[in-house]
Scaffold this active site. Structure first.
Site, short mmCIF file in Angstrom:
data_model
loop_
_atom_site.label_atom_id
_atom_site.label_comp_id
_atom_site.label_asym_id
_atom_site.label_seq_id
_atom_site.Cartn_x
_atom_site.Cartn_y
_atom_site.Cartn_z
N HIS A 1 4.25 76.46 -39.23
CA HIS A 1 5.18 77.19 -39.95
C HIS A 1 4.39 78.05 -41.09
CE1 HIS A 1 9.12 75.63 -39.54
NE2 HIS A 1 8.74 74.51 -39.47
N CYS B 1 12.79 70.42 -35.67
CA CYS B 1 12.47 71.39 -36.74
C CYS B 1 13.75 71.48 -37.78
CB CYS B 1 12.26 72.59 -36.21
SG CYS B 1 11.57 73.92 -37.79
N LEU B 2 13.38 71.19 -39.15
CA LEU B 2 14.51 71.22 -40.14
C LEU B 2 15.32 72.46 -40.18
CD1 LEU B 2 13.14 69.00 -42.91
CD2 LEU B 2 14.49 68.12 -40.97
N HIS C 1 2.46 71.15 -36.82
CA HIS C 1 3.92 71.89 -36.70
C HIS C 1 3.95 72.60 -38.25
CE1 HIS C 1 8.44 71.71 -36.11
NE2 HIS C 1 8.09 72.02 -37.26
N GLU C 2 3.49 71.95 -39.18
CA GLU C 2 3.65 72.57 -40.58
C GLU C 2 2.75 73.57 -40.79
OE1 GLU C 2 6.17 71.68 -42.01
OE2 GLU C 2 6.63 69.94 -40.97
N GLN D 1 10.20 77.25 -45.15
CA GLN D 1 11.49 76.81 -44.80
C GLN D 1 12.44 76.72 -45.99
OE1 GLN D 1 9.28 73.24 -42.86
NE2 GLN D 1 11.19 73.47 -41.52
N GLY E 1 8.14 66.41 -42.53
CA GLY E 1 7.51 67.44 -43.02
C GLY E 1 8.05 68.58 -43.56
O1 K1U Z 1 8.73 71.33 -40.37
C1 K1U Z 1 9.75 70.72 -40.08
O2 K1U Z 1 10.54 71.10 -39.70
C2 K1U Z 1 10.08 69.20 -40.11
C3 K1U Z 1 9.89 68.55 -38.95
C4 K1U Z 1 8.37 68.18 -38.68
C5 K1U Z 1 8.04 67.61 -37.36
C6 K1U Z 1 6.87 66.62 -37.29
C7 K1U Z 1 6.63 65.99 -36.32
C8 K1U Z 1 7.21 66.36 -34.98
C9 K1U Z 1 8.22 67.22 -34.83
C10 K1U Z 1 8.60 67.76 -36.10
C11 K1U Z 1 10.44 67.15 -38.89
O3 K1U Z 1 10.50 66.32 -39.78
S1 K1U Z 1 11.37 66.89 -37.44
C12 K1U Z 1 12.31 65.47 -37.67
C13 K1U Z 1 12.01 64.07 -37.89
O4 K1U Z 1 12.15 63.50 -38.96
C14 K1U Z 1 10.75 63.35 -37.06
C15 K1U Z 1 10.09 63.74 -36.06
C16 K1U Z 1 9.45 63.11 -35.27
C17 K1U Z 1 9.20 61.90 -35.34
C18 K1U Z 1 10.08 61.27 -36.24
C19 K1U Z 1 10.76 61.90 -37.09
ZN ZN Z 2 9.90 72.80 -38.40
#
Ligand code: K1U
Ligand code: ZN
Length: 190
Positions: free
Chosen positions: A134, A88-89, A130-131, A51, A46
């Site tokens: 943000h 979180c990215l 989560h999004e 971001q 996401g």
């Molecule tokens: O918004 C962001 O920082 C992106 C974040 C979103 C997120 C979704 C779900 C759970 C945690 C965070 C990420 O993409 S985190 C990295 C990721 O690739 C990932 C997270 C959970 C499961 C699988 C992959």
């Molecule tokens: Zn995030």
């Protein structure tokens, strides 16, 4: 399409409330295309507009079932609870367990400006929450206990020097996360 720089923790834009999108124009679609490219390059599921330094109320996601773009999303229903690890990215290499609704329903506009309702469970529900957080200046760190949040922040204090100007510059394909040793969950530092 272009890769965008990702703003990291400390950049004030991550704490701002976004502005609703008044009209879904080609500029908005171009921004979302660039956000998808950036999200995939960062190996994320996401990405929300703040971001990448933007104030439009929109986000993109793909948890493995195809791309989803949400403009002006509003959560209309929350059901159940589940606890799972999040990252979180914008806070690379910092993780923590967060309680969220297991299922959500979201009203939004799609990339054509058409109203949609999207239901999600498990990872998709978590990603949508989560999004959308943000888009309201909220980060997963805000849900951690004081102790775990302090631990996460002390880890971030060691990492943040790698992101001068509070920007994360991606290469076309970031290396995927290696095994479980690739990150440190905040619990391990307590
Ligand atoms: O918004 C962001 O920082 C992106 C974040 C979103 C997120 C979704 C779900 C759970 C945690 C965070 C990420 O993409 S985190 C990295 C990721 O690739 C990932 C997270 C959970 C499961 C699988 C992959
Ligand atoms: Zn995030």
């Amino acid at each position: 399409m272009s890769l965008l720089e990702i703003r990291v923790l400390g950049d004030p834009i991550l704490r701002e409330v976004t502005e609703p999108v008044a009209q879904v124009t080609d500029d908005v679609r171009r921004l979302m295309d660039n956000m998808f490219e950036t999200m995939y390059a960062a190996n994320g599921v996401g990405l929300a507009a703040p971001q990448v330094g933007r104030r439009e109320r929109l986000c993109v996601m793909d948890v493995g079932d195809g791309p989803i773009a949400l403009i002006n999303p509003v959560i209309t229903l929350r059901e159940g609870r589940a606890r799972a690890e999040e990252g979180c990215l914008s806070i690379p290499d910092v993780y923590g367990e967060v309680d969220r609704a297991l299922k959500v329903s979201v009203d939004a506009l799609d990339e054509h400006g058409e109203p949609i309702t999207m239901e999600g469970t498990e990872l998709l529900a978590r990603c949508m929450q989560h999004e959308i957080d943000h888009l309201h200046g909220k980060l997963f760190l805000d849900y951690l206990s004081m102790l775990k949040r302090r631990s996460a922040m002390s880890k971030w204090d060691r990492i943040k020097k790698d992101f001068p100007g509070m920007r994360r510059v991606l290469s076309a394909q970031e290396p995927p996360e290696a095994g479980t040793d690739a990150h440190t969950d905040v619990h391990e530092e307590l």
